[in-house]
Design a protein around this motif. Structure first.
Motif, PDB file in Angstrom:
ATOM      1  N   PRO A 246       0.829  -1.219   0.000  1.00 40.74           N
ATOM      2  CA  PRO A 246       0.000   0.000   0.000  1.00 40.74           C
ATOM      3  C   PRO A 246       0.861   1.265   0.000  1.00 40.74           C
ATOM      4  N   LEU A 247       0.375   2.273  -0.703  1.00 47.11           N
ATOM      5  CA  LEU A 247       1.033   3.567  -0.745  1.00 47.11           C
ATOM      6  C   LEU A 247       0.359   4.527   0.220  1.00 47.11           C
ATOM      7  N   TYR A 248       1.083   5.548   0.645  1.00 50.10           N
ATOM      8  CA  TYR A 248       0.472   6.645   1.371  1.00 50.10           C
ATOM      9  C   TYR A 248      -0.442   7.409   0.404  1.00 50.10           C
ATOM     10  N   PRO A 249      -1.505   8.028   0.911  1.00 44.74           N
ATOM     11  CA  PRO A 249      -2.451   8.712   0.012  1.00 44.74           C
ATOM     12  C   PRO A 249      -1.783   9.713  -0.927  1.00 44.74           C
ATOM     13  N   GLU A 250      -0.831  10.485  -0.410  1.00 48.11           N
ATOM     14  CA  GLU A 250      -0.184  11.487  -1.263  1.00 48.11           C
ATOM     15  C   GLU A 250       0.692  10.851  -2.338  1.00 48.11           C
ATOM     16  N   GLU A 251       1.203   9.641  -2.069  1.00 46.92           N
ATOM     17  CA  GLU A 251       1.937   8.904  -3.093  1.00 46.92           C
ATOM     18  C   GLU A 251       0.981   8.332  -4.131  1.00 46.92           C
ATOM     19  N   ALA A 252      -0.102   7.734  -3.640  1.00 46.86           N
ATOM     20  CA  ALA A 252      -1.078   7.134  -4.552  1.00 46.86           C
ATOM     21  C   ALA A 252      -1.626   8.157  -5.530  1.00 46.86           C
ATOM     22  N   ALA A 253      -1.788   9.391  -5.063  1.00 54.61           N
ATOM     23  CA  ALA A 253      -2.325  10.438  -5.941  1.00 54.61           C
ATOM     24  C   ALA A 253      -1.398  10.715  -7.118  1.00 54.61           C
ATOM     25  N   LEU A 254      -0.109  10.506  -6.917  1.00 51.39           N
ATOM     26  CA  LEU A 254       0.865  10.792  -7.976  1.00 51.39           C
ATOM     27  C   LEU A 254       0.786   9.807  -9.135  1.00 51.39           C
ATOM     28  N   VAL A 255       0.319   8.595  -8.850  1.00 51.32           N
ATOM     29  CA  VAL A 255       0.277   7.556  -9.892  1.00 51.32           C
ATOM     30  C   VAL A 255      -1.143   7.081 -10.160  1.00 51.32           C
ATOM     31  N   ALA A 256      -2.106   7.862  -9.739  1.00 55.58           N
ATOM     32  CA  ALA A 256      -3.507   7.450  -9.892  1.00 55.58           C
ATOM     33  C   ALA A 256      -3.876   7.195 -11.347  1.00 55.58           C
ATOM     34  N   ARG A 257      -3.297   7.939 -12.267  1.00 56.87           N
ATOM     35  CA  ARG A 257      -3.621   7.788 -13.688  1.00 56.87           C
ATOM     36  C   ARG A 257      -2.548   7.048 -14.462  1.00 56.87           C
ATOM     37  N   ALA A 258      -1.553   6.515 -13.756  1.00 55.14           N
ATOM     38  CA  ALA A 258      -0.467   5.795 -14.426  1.00 55.14           C
ATOM     39  C   ALA A 258      -0.907   4.388 -14.811  1.00 55.14           C
ATOM     40  N   VAL A 259      -0.208   3.798 -15.759  1.00 60.46           N
ATOM     41  CA  VAL A 259      -0.489   2.414 -16.134  1.00 60.46           C
ATOM     42  C   VAL A 259      -0.086   1.496 -14.984  1.00 60.46           C
ATOM     43  N   GLU A 260      -0.605   0.275 -15.000  1.00 59.02           N
ATOM     44  CA  GLU A 260      -0.381  -0.638 -13.878  1.00 59.02           C
ATOM     45  C   GLU A 260       1.099  -0.909 -13.645  1.00 59.02           C
ATOM     46  N   LYS A 261       1.872  -1.093 -14.704  1.00 57.84           N
ATOM     47  CA  LYS A 261       3.303  -1.373 -14.544  1.00 57.84           C
ATOM     48  C   LYS A 261       3.989  -0.243 -13.788  1.00 57.84           C
ATOM     49  N   ARG A 262       3.673   0.989 -14.134  1.00 58.05           N
ATOM     50  CA  ARG A 262       4.270   2.145 -13.459  1.00 58.05           C
ATOM     51  C   ARG A 262       3.862   2.176 -11.996  1.00 58.05           C
ATOM     52  N   ARG A 263       2.590   1.910 -11.697  1.00 58.45           N
ATOM     53  CA  ARG A 263       2.127   1.930 -10.305  1.00 58.45           C
ATOM     54  C   ARG A 263       2.828   0.858  -9.481  1.00 58.45           C
ATOM     55  N   ARG A 264       3.012  -0.331 -10.072  1.00 56.66           N
ATOM     56  CA  ARG A 264       3.642  -1.430  -9.340  1.00 56.66           C
ATOM     57  C   ARG A 264       5.112  -1.129  -9.053  1.00 56.66           C
ATOM     58  N   GLU A 265       5.818  -0.579 -10.034  1.00 49.03           N
ATOM     59  CA  GLU A 265       7.222  -0.215  -9.815  1.00 49.03           C
ATOM     60  C   GLU A 265       7.331   0.892  -8.769  1.00 49.03           C
TER      61      GLU A 265
END
Length: 219
Positions: A24-43
């Motif tokens: 799990p990411l912190y909310p402010e981190e998650a917001a940065l990749v909310a629209r990223a592709v899955e590969k980017r979010r996982r990395e």
């Protein structure tokens, strides 16, 4: 893998494959990749999990790792660090600022650079040296290794200067024994009362990867 390239004061945590990708990411981190592709979010998640585990080993409470200027990670007060990720691997290295002046790591899949990329990365003298190294050690993709070393140089450079460093502003001499030196072609930062003229680094290859690292002492 990168741990073997760094001094003992540095804490390194690595992950292979899909390890930590669902952390799990912190909310402010998650917001940065909310629209990223899955590969980017996982990395993004996996490398931050590595960094937080490194923080814990240094006695620092885990916390969000947000990008600062030019995307460089903002570390907790008292820490310096570097992160890297490529297909199937990620790592974070952290150290107390009293132990090192700066730190830079990079990992790449061990394969040749795409066609046409090398001229935008390598100085003519560097390209000449790569041909000699390829004859000596044909098992190493020296063009990819040069690219990785330049990435590590930039990651060590930026926290000291807050400035961009172009690929063509450092002349890197790789050696077959696992070391390299990056001569700066622009004025370097002041470190320990002297102007820095070069960075010294180390490299390794294995498990389908190439890794480079720079650990800059204060003196």
């Amino acid at each position: 893998m990168i741990e073997e390239l760094l001094p003992t004061a540095v804490v390194t945590v690595e992950a292979y494959g899909h390890e930590d990708a669902d952390t799990p990411l912190y909310p402010e981190e998650a917001a940065l990749v909310a629209r990223a592709v899955e590969k980017r979010r996982r990395e993004f998640a996996a490398v931050r999990s590595c960094a937080r585990r490194a923080m814990e080993k240094l006695g620092v409470p885990p916390q969000p790792i947000l990008p600062g200027e030019r995307g460089a990670p903002r570390w907790p007060a008292g820490l310096a660090g570097s992160m890297t990720h490529c297909d199937g691997y990620c790592a974070a290295a952290l150290v107390r600022v009293g132990d090192l002046a700066s730190l830079g790591i990079d990992a790449e899949v061990h394969g040749p650079l795409p066609e046409g990329v090398l001229p935008s990365v390598a100085l003519p003298a560097e390209a000449d040296r790569l041909r000699g190294l390829a004859a000596e050690r044909p098992d190493i993709h020296w063009d990819r290794l040069l690219f990785s070393a330049k990435e590590s140089v930039y990651k060590a450079w930026f926290p000291l200067t807050g400035k961009w460093l172009d690929f063509m502003e450092a002349d890197i001499e790789l050696t077959a024994d696992g070391t390299f030196r990056a001569a700066l072609l622009v004025p370097g930062p002041w470190v320990g009362g002297r102007r820095l003229s070069h960075f010294d680094g180390r490299w390794t290859a294995g498990r389908g990867l190439i890794a480079t690292a720079i650990a800059l002492p204060h003196g």
